[in-house]
Write a protein that holds these residues in place. Sequence first.
Motif, PDB file in Angstrom:
ATOM      1  N   GLN A 277       0.780  -1.231   0.001  1.00 35.29           N
ATOM      2  CA  GLN A 277       0.134   0.055  -0.034  1.00 35.29           C
ATOM      3  C   GLN A 277       0.980   1.189   0.193  1.00 35.29           C
ATOM      4  OE1 GLN A 277      -3.633  -0.301   2.673  1.00 35.29           O
ATOM      5  NE2 GLN A 277      -2.900  -2.238   3.091  1.00 35.29           N
ATOM      6  N   ALA A 278       1.817   1.229   0.745  1.00 35.64           N
ATOM      7  CA  ALA A 278       2.992   2.335   0.838  1.00 35.64           C
ATOM      8  C   ALA A 278       3.299   2.581  -0.870  1.00 35.64           C
ATOM      9  CB  ALA A 278       4.068   2.102   1.727  1.00 35.64           C
ATOM     10  N   LEU A 279       3.870   1.610  -1.351  1.00 33.25           N
ATOM     11  CA  LEU A 279       4.114   2.070  -2.822  1.00 33.25           C
ATOM     12  C   LEU A 279       3.165   2.668  -3.815  1.00 33.25           C
ATOM     13  CD1 LEU A 279       5.920  -1.467  -3.862  1.00 33.25           C
ATOM     14  CD2 LEU A 279       7.002   0.984  -3.936  1.00 33.25           C
ATOM     15  N   CYS A 280       1.699   2.116  -3.461  1.00 32.19           N
ATOM     16  CA  CYS A 280       0.841   2.564  -4.172  1.00 32.19           C
ATOM     17  C   CYS A 280       0.684   4.238  -3.678  1.00 32.19           C
ATOM     18  CB  CYS A 280      -0.629   1.862  -3.878  1.00 32.19           C
ATOM     19  SG  CYS A 280      -0.679   0.253  -4.462  1.00 32.19           S
ATOM     20  N   PHE A 281       0.823   4.635  -2.573  1.00 28.46           N
ATOM     21  CA  PHE A 281       0.830   6.055  -1.974  1.00 28.46           C
ATOM     22  C   PHE A 281       1.793   6.732  -2.766  1.00 28.46           C
ATOM     23  CE2 PHE A 281      -1.215   4.044   1.901  1.00 28.46           C
ATOM     24  CZ  PHE A 281      -2.657   4.103   1.430  1.00 28.46           C
TER      25      PHE A 281
END
Length: 336
Positions: A277-281
Amino acid sequence: MSVSRIRYDWDSSEIGAIYNTPLLELIYQAASVHRQYHDSTKIQVCKLISIKTGACPEDCSYCAQSSRYKTAVKPEALLEKETVLNIAQKAKESGISRVCMGAAWREVRDNSQFDQVLEMVKEVTALGLEVCCTLGMLTESQAKRLEDAGLYAYNHNLDTSAEYYNTIITTRTYGDRLHTIDNVRSTNVTVCSGGILGLGETVGDRVSMLHTLATLQPHPESVPINILSQVPGTPLENQPDVPIWDVVRAIATARILMPASDVRLSAGRARLSQVEQALCFMAGANSIFSSDDGHMLTVTTPCPGYNADQEMLNLLGLEMRPPKTRDKLAPQAVIN
């Protein structure tokens, strides 16, 4: 760095080249664009309420709510207004700033149920929340009634490319979806429209869908990127999981193409780790859906809970973004 200008004249070959950029470079480019238009420390957290569940006559191949498939979803009547208000109030107390109310209808009808939805819109808006509805196809006059009730946004996803669409849905056309978006655009209600990854589409289909969205003028203010949740009983129950790298590519490409829009990491997020999810953000997603009951819309669509999401946001140093109002929404100016 010069500000990335907002364009509506994207060519499919340009979009394909962006999508296929080496991944780390693509993330860097998208993160740079994101910071030009948005506060990268803010994430909007949304709550989706199924106000009328199941028994939908459509044949969307991914959907648990279709009456054509045998799934775990049991049809339910339209929720009472007080029930919806209680859910919305609880969501607000948890930091939610946007509530989306979804009804499993093919289209909006001018009847007492629509009147009840209009009352829900008025009263949830009065709580100080952004209100979005996804009710199926609607006419220009119905869009106007929703605007008058205070609706902030209307969701109507394209799902996939025009070329692949008939493989997934046969009970309405791609043109029907675009017509509903046009009807919303006849009002001051903002548009929420995106797609689903993992339907069996090709990279070309993803590029085509993003091309359709990015050449709408103005762009949808909200672009949800959904990951297929394989629902037992639906035609797509055995589809393979979408690789996280495909999700990141789609988000990053959407961010570059539609820099002022909110890009929402929506359905399917429950199977992503905090690192994913951090990569998506980092790639430009600035919104998520959260829940107090572990489900996004129905029992077949899991969703992370409020506490888990708050823990993740704290870990990443991110804050919940407050709601906007239609009268304070900045237009999408073309920046040269």
